[in-house]
Scaffold this active site. Sequence first.
Site, PDB file in Angstrom:
ATOM      1  N   ASP A  19       0.878  -1.181   0.000  1.00 41.69           N
ATOM      2  CA  ASP A  19       0.000   0.000   0.000  1.00 41.69           C
ATOM      3  C   ASP A  19       0.909   1.223   0.000  1.00 41.69           C
ATOM      4  OD1 ASP A  19      -3.270   0.288   1.171  1.00 41.69           O
ATOM      5  OD2 ASP A  19      -2.068   2.058   0.750  1.00 41.69           O
ATOM      6  N   ALA A  57      -6.043  -2.678  -4.273  1.00 44.79           N
ATOM      7  CA  ALA A  57      -5.653  -1.263  -4.198  1.00 44.79           C
ATOM      8  C   ALA A  57      -6.240  -0.488  -5.372  1.00 44.79           C
ATOM      9  CB  ALA A  57      -4.129  -1.142  -4.204  1.00 44.79           C
ATOM     10  N   ALA A  58      -6.737   0.687  -5.088  1.00 45.61           N
ATOM     11  CA  ALA A  58      -7.363   1.485  -6.152  1.00 45.61           C
ATOM     12  C   ALA A  58      -7.605   2.907  -5.678  1.00 45.61           C
ATOM     13  CB  ALA A  58      -8.708   0.856  -6.539  1.00 45.61           C
ATOM     14  N   TYR A 124     -14.512   6.490 -12.721  1.00 44.61           N
ATOM     15  CA  TYR A 124     -14.103   5.388 -11.832  1.00 44.61           C
ATOM     16  C   TYR A 124     -14.555   4.047 -12.416  1.00 44.61           C
ATOM     17  CZ  TYR A 124     -14.628   2.197  -7.835  1.00 44.61           C
ATOM     18  OH  TYR A 124     -14.610   1.094  -7.007  1.00 44.61           O
ATOM     19  N   LYS A 128     -12.049   1.057 -13.768  1.00 40.11           N
ATOM     20  CA  LYS A 128     -12.100  -0.297 -13.190  1.00 40.11           C
ATOM     21  C   LYS A 128     -12.451  -1.326 -14.271  1.00 40.11           C
ATOM     22  CE  LYS A 128     -11.944  -1.299  -9.239  1.00 40.11           C
ATOM     23  NZ  LYS A 128     -10.853  -1.665  -8.287  1.00 40.11           N
ATOM     24  N   ASN A 153     -22.286  -2.315  -2.883  1.00 43.80           N
ATOM     25  CA  ASN A 153     -21.864  -1.310  -1.882  1.00 43.80           C
ATOM     26  C   ASN A 153     -21.436  -1.978  -0.586  1.00 43.80           C
ATOM     27  OD1 ASN A 153     -23.720   0.111  -3.783  1.00 43.80           O
ATOM     28  ND2 ASN A 153     -23.093   1.830  -2.522  1.00 43.80           N
ATOM     29  N   VAL A 168     -22.463   6.268   2.022  1.00 41.97           N
ATOM     30  CA  VAL A 168     -23.632   6.719   2.791  1.00 41.97           C
ATOM     31  C   VAL A 168     -23.657   6.126   4.206  1.00 41.97           C
ATOM     32  CG1 VAL A 168     -25.139   4.944   1.754  1.00 41.97           C
ATOM     33  CG2 VAL A 168     -26.162   6.967   2.752  1.00 41.97           C
ATOM     34  N   ASP A 253     -27.932  10.360 -10.163  1.00 44.84           N
ATOM     35  CA  ASP A 253     -27.747   9.246  -9.231  1.00 44.84           C
ATOM     36  C   ASP A 253     -28.407   7.997  -9.819  1.00 44.84           C
ATOM     37  OD1 ASP A 253     -26.860   8.118  -6.892  1.00 44.84           O
ATOM     38  OD2 ASP A 253     -28.591   8.732  -5.688  1.00 44.84           O
TER      39      ASP A 253
HETATM   40  N1  LIG Z   1     -16.231   0.314  -0.875  1.00 43.18           N
HETATM   41  C1  LIG Z   1     -17.079  -0.149  -1.786  1.00 43.18           C
HETATM   42  O1  LIG Z   1     -18.314  -0.073  -1.634  1.00 43.18           O
HETATM   43  C2  LIG Z   1     -16.545  -0.805  -3.044  1.00 43.18           C
HETATM   44  C3  LIG Z   1     -17.486  -1.317  -3.949  1.00 43.18           C
HETATM   45  C4  LIG Z   1     -17.031  -1.980  -5.080  1.00 43.18           C
HETATM   46  C5  LIG Z   1     -15.674  -2.139  -5.284  1.00 43.18           C
HETATM   47  N2  LIG Z   1     -14.773  -1.638  -4.407  1.00 43.18           N
HETATM   48  C6  LIG Z   1     -13.345  -1.899  -4.673  1.00 43.18           C
HETATM   49  O2  LIG Z   1     -12.819  -2.551  -3.527  1.00 43.18           O
HETATM   50  C7  LIG Z   1     -11.419  -2.267  -3.401  1.00 43.18           C
HETATM   51  C8  LIG Z   1     -11.111  -1.813  -1.976  1.00 43.18           C
HETATM   52  O3  LIG Z   1     -11.856  -0.647  -1.707  1.00 43.18           O
HETATM   53  P1  LIG Z   1     -12.095  -0.042  -0.235  1.00 43.18           P
HETATM   54  O4  LIG Z   1     -13.453   0.537  -0.239  1.00 43.18           O
HETATM   55  O5  LIG Z   1     -11.690  -1.035   0.793  1.00 43.18           O
HETATM   56  O6  LIG Z   1     -11.129   1.210  -0.264  1.00 43.18           O
HETATM   57  P2  LIG Z   1      -9.822   1.587   0.559  1.00 43.18           P
HETATM   58  O7  LIG Z   1      -9.572   3.040   0.239  1.00 43.18           O
HETATM   59  O8  LIG Z   1      -9.950   1.182   1.971  1.00 43.18           O
HETATM   60  O9  LIG Z   1      -8.701   0.683  -0.122  1.00 43.18           O
HETATM   61  C9  LIG Z   1      -7.938   1.076  -1.234  1.00 43.18           C
HETATM   62  C10 LIG Z   1      -6.470   1.052  -0.824  1.00 43.18           C
HETATM   63  O10 LIG Z   1      -5.680   1.262  -2.002  1.00 43.18           O
HETATM   64  C11 LIG Z   1      -4.534   2.001  -1.593  1.00 43.18           C
HETATM   65  N3  LIG Z   1      -3.930   2.623  -2.784  1.00 43.18           N
HETATM   66  C12 LIG Z   1      -4.442   3.620  -3.531  1.00 43.18           C
HETATM   67  N4  LIG Z   1      -3.571   3.938  -4.525  1.00 43.18           N
HETATM   68  C13 LIG Z   1      -2.498   3.106  -4.394  1.00 43.18           C
HETATM   69  C14 LIG Z   1      -1.292   2.956  -5.108  1.00 43.18           C
HETATM   70  N5  LIG Z   1      -1.005   3.699  -6.171  1.00 43.18           N
HETATM   71  N6  LIG Z   1      -0.409   1.993  -4.699  1.00 43.18           N
HETATM   72  C15 LIG Z   1      -0.703   1.226  -3.609  1.00 43.18           C
HETATM   73  N7  LIG Z   1      -1.833   1.341  -2.888  1.00 43.18           N
HETATM   74  C16 LIG Z   1      -2.719   2.266  -3.273  1.00 43.18           C
HETATM   75  C17 LIG Z   1      -5.079   3.022  -0.604  1.00 43.18           C
HETATM   76  O11 LIG Z   1      -4.056   3.576   0.186  1.00 43.18           O
HETATM   77  C18 LIG Z   1      -6.085   2.169   0.180  1.00 43.18           C
HETATM   78  O12 LIG Z   1      -5.478   1.597   1.330  1.00 43.18           O
HETATM   79  C19 LIG Z   1     -11.109  -1.235  -4.487  1.00 43.18           C
HETATM   80  O13 LIG Z   1     -10.522  -1.896  -5.575  1.00 43.18           O
HETATM   81  C20 LIG Z   1     -12.481  -0.687  -4.878  1.00 43.18           C
HETATM   82  O14 LIG Z   1     -12.504  -0.228  -6.225  1.00 43.18           O
HETATM   83  C21 LIG Z   1     -15.179  -0.954  -3.291  1.00 43.18           C
END
Ligand SMILES: NC(=O)c1ccc[n+]([C@@H]2O[C@H](COP(=O)([O-])OP(=O)(O)OC[C@H]3O[C@@H](n4cnc5c(N)ncnc54)[C@H](O)[C@@H]3O)[C@@H](O)[C@H]2O)c1
Length: 285
Positions: A19, A57-58, A124, A128, A153, A168, A253
């Site tokens: 990370d 990571a994203a 976004y 993805k 979500n 939310v 939305d």
């Molecule tokens: N939260 C949701 O409802 C949701 C829904 C669908 C998909 N997702 C996907 O789930 C995954 C995790 O999401 P989350 O909600 O736990 O978010 P989060 O922000 O907790 O996790 C993402 C992590 O990626 C790290 N990161 C960002 N850029 C980086 C880089 N360049 N190099 C290394 N690390 C990096 C961030 O520091 C963070 O810790 C993501 O891929 C997201 O697209 C999330």
Amino acid sequence: MASYLFEEMEDSHEVMGVDIHPPVHAAAIGKVKQVDIRDVEGMIEAAHGCDAVVHTAAQVSVQRSTEDPSGDADTNVLGTIGALRAAQAAGVQKFVYISTAAVYGDPQCVPVDEQHPLSPKSFYGASKLCGEHYVRAFGSTFGLPWFIIRPFNFYSPRADPKSPYSGVITKFSQAAKAGMPLRIEGDGLQTRDFLHARDVARMVHLAVRSETVGEVVNCGSGRGTSIRELANVFGEIAPEGVKIENVPPRRSDIRDSVAEVSRARCLLGFETEVGLREGLLTFFE
Ligand SMILES: NC(=O)c1ccc[n+]([C@@H]2O[C@H](COP(=O)([O-])OP(=O)(O)OC[C@H]3O[C@@H](n4cnc5c(N)ncnc54)[C@H](O)[C@@H]3O)[C@@H](O)[C@H]2O)c1
């Protein structure tokens, strides 16, 4: 979500992560190297000796992707390529890509199954989805065994409540704790498929262990909850109750977003275990 993954897999696998930020949760402390996923050499070094790579990571915010589409693509497209090249160099048995339901765009019907047209509305969702295409292309070009998960979500009491981009449930829980009104945008009848991050981690674990490859699977509860219903549940469980404020609807939305989940059940035997009420209670513990 990653901290739940460490907890979920600690008894069965040796797990390490990368990370750009140091971990804050106890389950991940000491197990995360500070590497940027776009740093291909750093990623190859980090993944050396791994049997599987789970790419979570994203850049995760729709709003931030609107403000900075290039930055979003940089992390989500080039970063995914970095993770894929590392997995390929390590010769892993499984690359699990955490995609998103945002790849579907506006649902043409609910529940949304995996055959639904892919037409993201946001940058976004587009970045993805581009990541998904790279995953498949690494499969066809190099024979990398992949598996794609599209979460709906998910929520977690470990999400950063100070982030202006929080979802939310994080916003409602913060407002309820602070005695501030829960702000319902529009009529509040828009529905979402909410699941706890612990369940997402469980599905990822099942995907890592499964022999199935080359599949795309929704990750949801299969149940839609309106924002009004969500606010009502907060009203029932928040120690001081809640106040509601109705505000204008958000522009463009999505109205209803609910996962069709039979593929996850059939391929992985996955069902959510944490109910919404139980999951929301974790915000007040
Ligand atoms: N939260 C949701 O409802 C949701 C829904 C669908 C998909 N997702 C996907 O789930 C995954 C995790 O999401 P989350 O909600 O736990 O978010 P989060 O922000 O907790 O996790 C993402 C992590 O990626 C790290 N990161 C960002 N850029 C980086 C880089 N360049 N190099 C290394 N690390 C990096 C961030 O520091 C963070 O810790 C993501 O891929 C997201 O697209 C999330």
